[in-house]
Write a protein that holds these residues in place. Structure first.
Motif, PDB file in Angstrom:
ATOM      1  N   LEU A 100       0.829  -1.201   0.000  1.00  0.00           N
ATOM      2  CA  LEU A 100       0.000   0.000   0.000  1.00  0.00           C
ATOM      3  C   LEU A 100       0.869   1.259   0.000  1.00  0.00           C
ATOM      4  CD1 LEU A 100      -3.019   0.871   0.103  1.00  0.00           C
ATOM      5  CD2 LEU A 100      -2.660   1.268   2.528  1.00  0.00           C
ATOM      6  N   SER A 101       1.961   1.220   0.752  1.00  0.00           N
ATOM      7  CA  SER A 101       2.881   2.369   0.769  1.00  0.00           C
ATOM      8  C   SER A 101       3.442   2.600  -0.627  1.00  0.00           C
ATOM      9  CB  SER A 101       4.053   2.117   1.738  1.00  0.00           C
ATOM     10  OG  SER A 101       3.585   1.821   3.005  1.00  0.00           O
ATOM     11  N   TYR A 102       3.849   1.514  -1.269  1.00  0.00           N
ATOM     12  CA  TYR A 102       4.408   1.631  -2.621  1.00  0.00           C
ATOM     13  C   TYR A 102       3.355   2.169  -3.588  1.00  0.00           C
ATOM     14  CZ  TYR A 102       6.865   0.305  -6.914  1.00  0.00           C
ATOM     15  OH  TYR A 102       7.478   0.327  -8.149  1.00  0.00           O
ATOM     16  N   LEU A 103       2.134   1.637  -3.461  1.00  0.00           N
ATOM     17  CA  LEU A 103       1.052   2.092  -4.339  1.00  0.00           C
ATOM     18  C   LEU A 103       0.805   3.589  -4.158  1.00  0.00           C
ATOM     19  CD1 LEU A 103      -1.283   1.405  -6.315  1.00  0.00           C
ATOM     20  CD2 LEU A 103      -2.718   0.999  -4.331  1.00  0.00           C
ATOM     21  N   LEU A 104       0.791   4.025  -2.906  1.00  0.00           N
ATOM     22  CA  LEU A 104       0.548   5.446  -2.622  1.00  0.00           C
ATOM     23  C   LEU A 104       1.628   6.323  -3.258  1.00  0.00           C
ATOM     24  CD1 LEU A 104      -0.631   5.790   1.083  1.00  0.00           C
ATOM     25  CD2 LEU A 104      -1.741   6.693  -0.955  1.00  0.00           C
ATOM     26  N   VAL A 105       2.875   5.935  -3.042  1.00  0.00           N
ATOM     27  CA  VAL A 105       3.987   6.741  -3.563  1.00  0.00           C
ATOM     28  C   VAL A 105       3.952   6.771  -5.089  1.00  0.00           C
ATOM     29  CG1 VAL A 105       6.508   6.840  -3.786  1.00  0.00           C
ATOM     30  CG2 VAL A 105       5.472   6.399  -1.573  1.00  0.00           C
ATOM     31  N   VAL A 106       3.758   5.590  -5.685  1.00  0.00           N
ATOM     32  CA  VAL A 106       3.711   5.521  -7.150  1.00  0.00           C
ATOM     33  C   VAL A 106       2.556   6.365  -7.684  1.00  0.00           C
ATOM     34  CG1 VAL A 106       3.236   3.984  -9.099  1.00  0.00           C
ATOM     35  CG2 VAL A 106       4.817   3.270  -7.338  1.00  0.00           C
ATOM     36  N   PHE A 107       1.405   6.237  -7.024  1.00  0.00           N
ATOM     37  CA  PHE A 107       0.221   6.960  -7.467  1.00  0.00           C
ATOM     38  C   PHE A 107       0.455   8.473  -7.388  1.00  0.00           C
ATOM     39  CE2 PHE A 107      -4.003   8.744  -7.180  1.00  0.00           C
ATOM     40  CZ  PHE A 107      -4.714   8.001  -8.109  1.00  0.00           C
ATOM     41  N   VAL A 108       0.963   8.926  -6.252  1.00  0.00           N
ATOM     42  CA  VAL A 108       1.149  10.374  -6.062  1.00  0.00           C
ATOM     43  C   VAL A 108       2.188  10.915  -7.056  1.00  0.00           C
ATOM     44  CG1 VAL A 108       2.051  12.117  -4.464  1.00  0.00           C
ATOM     45  CG2 VAL A 108       0.416  10.415  -3.663  1.00  0.00           C
ATOM     46  N   LEU A 109       3.317  10.210  -7.191  1.00  0.00           N
ATOM     47  CA  LEU A 109       4.355  10.718  -8.094  1.00  0.00           C
ATOM     48  C   LEU A 109       3.911  10.681  -9.556  1.00  0.00           C
ATOM     49  CD1 LEU A 109       7.690   9.437  -6.520  1.00  0.00           C
ATOM     50  CD2 LEU A 109       6.782  11.731  -6.550  1.00  0.00           C
ATOM     51  N   ARG A 110       3.150   9.645  -9.924  1.00  0.00           N
ATOM     52  CA  ARG A 110       2.638   9.598 -11.289  1.00  0.00           C
ATOM     53  C   ARG A 110       1.637  10.734 -11.527  1.00  0.00           C
ATOM     54  NH1 ARG A 110       6.023   6.309 -11.057  1.00  0.00           N
ATOM     55  NH2 ARG A 110       6.304   4.428 -12.293  1.00  0.00           N
ATOM     56  N   PHE A 111       0.862  11.023 -10.501  1.00  0.00           N
ATOM     57  CA  PHE A 111      -0.110  12.112 -10.627  1.00  0.00           C
ATOM     58  C   PHE A 111       0.614  13.458 -10.774  1.00  0.00           C
ATOM     59  CE2 PHE A 111      -2.865  15.309  -8.477  1.00  0.00           C
ATOM     60  CZ  PHE A 111      -3.810  15.391  -9.481  1.00  0.00           C
ATOM     61  N   VAL A 112       1.659  13.643  -9.977  1.00  0.00           N
ATOM     62  CA  VAL A 112       2.437  14.886 -10.074  1.00  0.00           C
ATOM     63  C   VAL A 112       3.043  15.015 -11.471  1.00  0.00           C
ATOM     64  CG1 VAL A 112       4.517  16.053  -9.227  1.00  0.00           C
ATOM     65  CG2 VAL A 112       2.932  15.024  -7.608  1.00  0.00           C
ATOM     66  N   LEU A 113       3.556  13.897 -11.979  1.00  0.00           N
ATOM     67  CA  LEU A 113       4.134  13.893 -13.321  1.00  0.00           C
ATOM     68  C   LEU A 113       3.064  14.231 -14.359  1.00  0.00           C
ATOM     69  CD1 LEU A 113       6.917  13.114 -14.642  1.00  0.00           C
ATOM     70  CD2 LEU A 113       5.890  10.921 -15.177  1.00  0.00           C
ATOM     71  N   TYR A 114       1.886  13.671 -14.160  1.00  0.00           N
ATOM     72  CA  TYR A 114       0.767  13.918 -15.068  1.00  0.00           C
ATOM     73  C   TYR A 114       0.392  15.401 -15.046  1.00  0.00           C
ATOM     74  CZ  TYR A 114      -3.930  13.443 -17.052  1.00  0.00           C
ATOM     75  OH  TYR A 114      -5.052  13.570 -17.816  1.00  0.00           O
ATOM     76  N   MET A 115       0.336  15.962 -13.844  1.00  0.00           N
ATOM     77  CA  MET A 115      -0.021  17.376 -13.685  1.00  0.00           C
ATOM     78  C   MET A 115       1.031  18.292 -14.289  1.00  0.00           C
ATOM     79  SD  MET A 115      -2.846  18.090 -11.886  1.00  0.00           S
ATOM     80  CE  MET A 115      -2.581  19.485 -10.807  1.00  0.00           C
ATOM     81  N   SER A 116       2.266  17.797 -14.318  1.00  0.00           N
ATOM     82  CA  SER A 116       3.348  18.667 -14.781  1.00  0.00           C
ATOM     83  C   SER A 116       3.290  18.894 -16.288  1.00  0.00           C
ATOM     84  CB  SER A 116       4.699  18.055 -14.405  1.00  0.00           C
ATOM     85  OG  SER A 116       4.944  16.917 -15.208  1.00  0.00           O
ATOM     86  N   HIS A 133       2.125   1.160 -15.464  1.00  0.00           N
ATOM     87  CA  HIS A 133       2.340  -0.272 -15.281  1.00  0.00           C
ATOM     88  C   HIS A 133       2.713  -0.697 -13.860  1.00  0.00           C
ATOM     89  CE1 HIS A 133       2.667  -1.398 -19.820  1.00  0.00           C
ATOM     90  NE2 HIS A 133       1.497  -0.967 -19.455  1.00  0.00           N
ATOM     91  N   PRO A 134       3.496   0.089 -13.127  1.00  0.00           N
ATOM     92  CA  PRO A 134       3.715  -0.318 -11.725  1.00  0.00           C
ATOM     93  C   PRO A 134       2.398  -0.429 -10.955  1.00  0.00           C
ATOM     94  CG  PRO A 134       5.314   1.334 -12.358  1.00  0.00           C
ATOM     95  CD  PRO A 134       4.349   1.240 -13.487  1.00  0.00           C
ATOM     96  N   ILE A 135       1.453   0.463 -11.254  1.00  0.00           N
ATOM     97  CA  ILE A 135       0.141   0.367 -10.602  1.00  0.00           C
ATOM     98  C   ILE A 135      -0.584  -0.879 -11.105  1.00  0.00           C
ATOM     99  CG2 ILE A 135      -2.095   1.515 -10.277  1.00  0.00           C
ATOM    100  CD1 ILE A 135      -0.629   4.198 -10.601  1.00  0.00           C
ATOM    101  N   THR A 136      -0.473  -1.132 -12.405  1.00  0.00           N
ATOM    102  CA  THR A 136      -1.112  -2.328 -12.985  1.00  0.00           C
ATOM    103  C   THR A 136      -0.615  -3.592 -12.283  1.00  0.00           C
ATOM    104  OG1 THR A 136      -1.238  -1.215 -15.121  1.00  0.00           O
ATOM    105  CG2 THR A 136      -1.468  -3.600 -15.140  1.00  0.00           C
ATOM    106  N   ILE A 137       0.686  -3.668 -12.045  1.00  0.00           N
ATOM    107  CA  ILE A 137       1.233  -4.871 -11.391  1.00  0.00           C
ATOM    108  C   ILE A 137       0.644  -5.020  -9.989  1.00  0.00           C
ATOM    109  CG2 ILE A 137       3.348  -5.939 -10.507  1.00  0.00           C
ATOM    110  CD1 ILE A 137       4.823  -4.628 -12.869  1.00  0.00           C
ATOM    111  N   LEU A 138       0.479  -3.907  -9.303  1.00  0.00           N
ATOM    112  CA  LEU A 138      -0.075  -3.991  -7.946  1.00  0.00           C
ATOM    113  C   LEU A 138      -1.548  -4.393  -7.950  1.00  0.00           C
ATOM    114  CD1 LEU A 138       1.643  -0.904  -6.286  1.00  0.00           C
ATOM    115  CD2 LEU A 138       2.277  -3.288  -6.109  1.00  0.00           C
ATOM    116  N   THR A 139      -2.239  -4.168  -9.063  1.00  0.00           N
ATOM    117  CA  THR A 139      -3.652  -4.581  -9.111  1.00  0.00           C
ATOM    118  C   THR A 139      -3.803  -6.084  -9.356  1.00  0.00           C
ATOM    119  OG1 THR A 139      -3.865  -4.206 -11.504  1.00  0.00           O
ATOM    120  CG2 THR A 139      -4.400  -2.350 -10.064  1.00  0.00           C
TER     121      THR A 139
END
Lengths: 289, 394
Positions: B52-68, B78-84
């Motif tokens: 869950l910690s990894y998912l949170l970090v990946v999610f937040v950083l990917r979102f920041v990248l998306y916003m940028s 894909h890292p999120i896909t693997i966690l699903t």
């Protein structure tokens, strides 16, 4: 793959009775099943790679840089894109030195990395579910997941990055479960290899720190006292960082003499996160009015 | 709705859209029916907590990248896909167990088999191949000079696969307007500030542009006074339906020139998406100095083309203009002449009749010859030309 021990924590959920006849396999059969899933994943990715007439756009840049390094050495190889992490390029260049054409080397790295992903996923699932069946299905799902399989048949860094990342997470899980520092060391090494493949590899370090903070804040029933947990956590993080630095520092040193601007901890991610956090909310609100 | 919240929804939809539909149902089943077990396991099970910690970090950083505003690709998820994968496996088991309540037998095995078959079918059925990426390099190799000289490709399309598979040198053909942005500073101005916020590249642009109403002002400051080029460029960025509402002002002062694009339309938000997309392209170009996108928003420019070759600029590899060449189609014919003639190939983003007409109008017909016409997977025409061998020139 051992049977559930008394010390293990509660399973996410357990399903008994399902497939009890055909899936109460012994250790050897389980290994064979897992190897069969790996072979299937490998074959699926390989079959897909044969269908590709033109590799991905980003892959060409990797191959050109690898060709440059294999033929002319490290000096100017990174001029094309100095921020690109070096590991995948080095592996393709090494393949070329061994006589493998660059495109084939790139695809082989991806296919193998993508197929190997079934192992860490299986063991992580076993840690989560505590039984063989859901772990096996997790391995099957990751073996056939179309998005992952298609990327793993291309010349891209993503499959290698995913493999190192998930192995690092698996090692951390084994480490925090068993409190054995060697797992943290291997996790640190794998995280560094992930960072040397894609800049996002540093996420594992951040996630582990977040996990440690959460674990210190929340105490389970059978946890030891806080002081002992803090000491144990600090040791674990230190060993993880040692493993991370043991790989990333020599690699950074090696490429620092070239045109590469790669760092294990990507400054762009730091600056983007910084800009995101510091963005003046009032300014944003003003624009929305 | 705040801009960040809106972006989160867009990000979530993009994330959901990047998943394989077959797996979304078991994922939802697991989340709906096992959410309580998931929450308790996060507390009790270190493996779940770490994931869950990894998912949170990946999610937040990917979102920041998306916003940028960074050009985002599906594989970044894909890292999120693997966690699903873990909840998907749990969901498949739950579905199997439910079905087996009604009918005895190993139905789970059939369910997994069906999922495997559907997934493998998807994997082994690649989307329509980009045939032009194969045909153009093949055409270059087929028409290469027999004496084995290295071919050179001057292309309006920035795709390294073309020279890679053609085994040729690579040059870009871009409008000259792109070049002036190498030293340009771009500011976004709003009502409160004259100079506005300087675009610092990818990081700032989307947030700056999101949610703006009542006009958008873009100030471009150049190191050299290039008034007409600046206005032409800004005009080319303006969406057609917005042109009626746009006025230009040029302000000369000091050693620089300032051109402003001001929309007087109070419903400017209607055009936001279109204008935003184009402005992000500017920001990216400023940051990376890869000027290709400018020509995509400008369309082709038979009078403004310039040939670019990779070279070192401030210690980094950049696309640099061939400054000794002229502009427009003349730059192409000049390059073909100077680089050997029949080993030089040019790829235009126009049909052969269009190029022929443009050559005719500029009295350049006969300087280069057509090799073939192609269509991209998006239906855009491309035409491949070749230089003339020195001994066959008029």
């Amino acid at each position: 793959m051992n049977e559930q021990t008394k010390n293990e924590s509660k399973p996410l959920f357990s399903i008994s009775g399902l497939f009890s006849d055909c899936f109460a396999p012994g250790r050897r059969l389980r290994i064979h099943i897992l190897l069969a899933i790996f072979a299937f994943a490998f074959a699926l990715r390989l079959a897909r790679s044969f269908q590709i007439e033109r590799i991905e756009k980003d892959g060409v840049q990797l191959l050109m840089m690898a060709e440059d390094i294999a033929e002319n050495g490290l000096d100017d190889g990174f001029a094309e894109n100095p921020r690109l992490p070096p590991l995948h390029i080095f592996l393709v260049a090494a393949g070329m030195r061994a006589g493998i054409p660059p495109e084939v080397a790139g695809i082989l790295i991806s296919v193998l990395s993508g197929a190997l992903l079934v192992f860490p996923v299986f063991f992580i699932a076993q840690n989560l579910f505590k039984t063989f069946l859901p772990a096996m299905i997790s391995a099957i799902v990751v073996a056939v997941y179309p998005n992952l399989a298609r990327v793993a048949a291309e010349v891209l860094r993503d499959p290698l990055f995913q493999l190192f990342s998930i192995v690092a997470i698996w090692m951390l899980i084994e480490g925090v479960k068993s409190h054995k520092l060697r797992f943290h060391l291997v996790a640190g090494i794998c995280a560094a290899l992930a960072a040397a493949t894609r800049s996002e590899g540093v996420e594992i370090l951040v996630a582990y720190c977040l996990y440690c903070a959460c674990s210190l804040a929340v105490r389970a029933a059978d946890d030891p006292p806080l002081r002992m947990r803090i000491r144990r956590t600090l040791f674990s993080v230190a060993v993880f960082v040692v493993g991370f630095a043991a790989v990333s520092a020599p690699l950074e040193l090696a490429v620092s003499r070239t045109m590469s601007q790669w760092h294990a901890i990507d400054m762009r991610i730091v600056s983007i996160a910084e800009a995101f956090v510091k963005y003046p909310k009032s300014e944003l609100d003003h624009k929305i009015k | 709705m705040s801009a960040v919240f809106e972006a989160m929804i867009r990000f979530g939809l993009r994330l959901a859209g990047s998943q394989f539909p077959v797996f979304i149902f078991p994922l939802l089943v697991f989340i709906v029916f096992r959410w309580r077990a998931m929450f308790s396991s996060v507390r009790e099970n270190p493996a779940a907590r770490l994931l869950l910690s990894y998912l949170l970090v990946v999610f937040v950083l990917r979102f920041v990248l998306y916003m940028s505003g960074y050009p985002y690709q599906g594989r970044y998820f894909h890292p999120i896909t693997i966690l699903t994968v873990f909840p998907i496996a749990g969901g498949l088991l739950l579905i199997g167990r439910y079905i087996e309540k009604f009918k005895r037998g190993n139905l789970l095995a059939w369910l997994v088999l069906a999922v495997v078959a559907a997934s493998a079918g998807k994997v082994l059925n690649p989307p329509d191949p980009k045939k032009w990426l194969k045909d153009i390099p093949d055409a270059i190799r087929a028409n290469a000079p027999a004496d084995g000289r290295r071919t050179e490709l001057i292309s309006v399309v920035e795709d390294r696969r073309l020279p890679f598979y053609a085994k040729s040198g690579y040059h870009l053909l871009m409008p000259i307007f792109g070049d002036m942005f190498r030293d340009a500073e771009i500011f976004l101005a709003d009502g409160a500030s004259e100079t506005g916020k300087k675009l610092k590249g990818k990081g700032a642009s989307p947030l700056d542009l999101e949610g703006r109403k009542g006009g958008i002002k873009l100030i471009v400051r150049f190191d050299e006074p290039t008034k007409l080029r600046a206005i032409a460029f800004l005009w080319s960025l303006t969406p057609d339906k917005m042109k009626a509402d746009v006025s230009f002002q040029t302000v000369e002062g000091g050693d620089f020139l300032k051109a402003e694009l001001v929309s007087s339309n109070q419903e400017g938000v209607v055009f936001r998406q279109e204008l935003t997309a184009k402005n992000i392209i500017i920001a990216i170009d400023v940051k990376s100095n890869s000027l290709w996108h400018l020509s995509t928003v400008r369309g082709h420019g038979f009078d403004s083309y310039q040939v670019f070759t990779q070279g070192y600029y401030n210690g980094m590899m950049k696309w640099l203009p061939e400054e000794d060449f002229k502009f427009g189609l003349q730059s192409v014919t000049q390059a073909a002449d100077e680089w050997g003639g029949d080993n030089v190939f040019i790829l235009f983003d126009a049909t052969i009749p269009e190029v022929e007409k443009a050559l005719e109008e500029r009295r350049l017909r006969g300087k280069i010859m057509p090799v073939g016409e192609f269509t991209t997977h998006k239906g855009k025409p491309l035409s491949l030309y070749r230089g003339i061998a020195p001994d066959r020139r008029d």
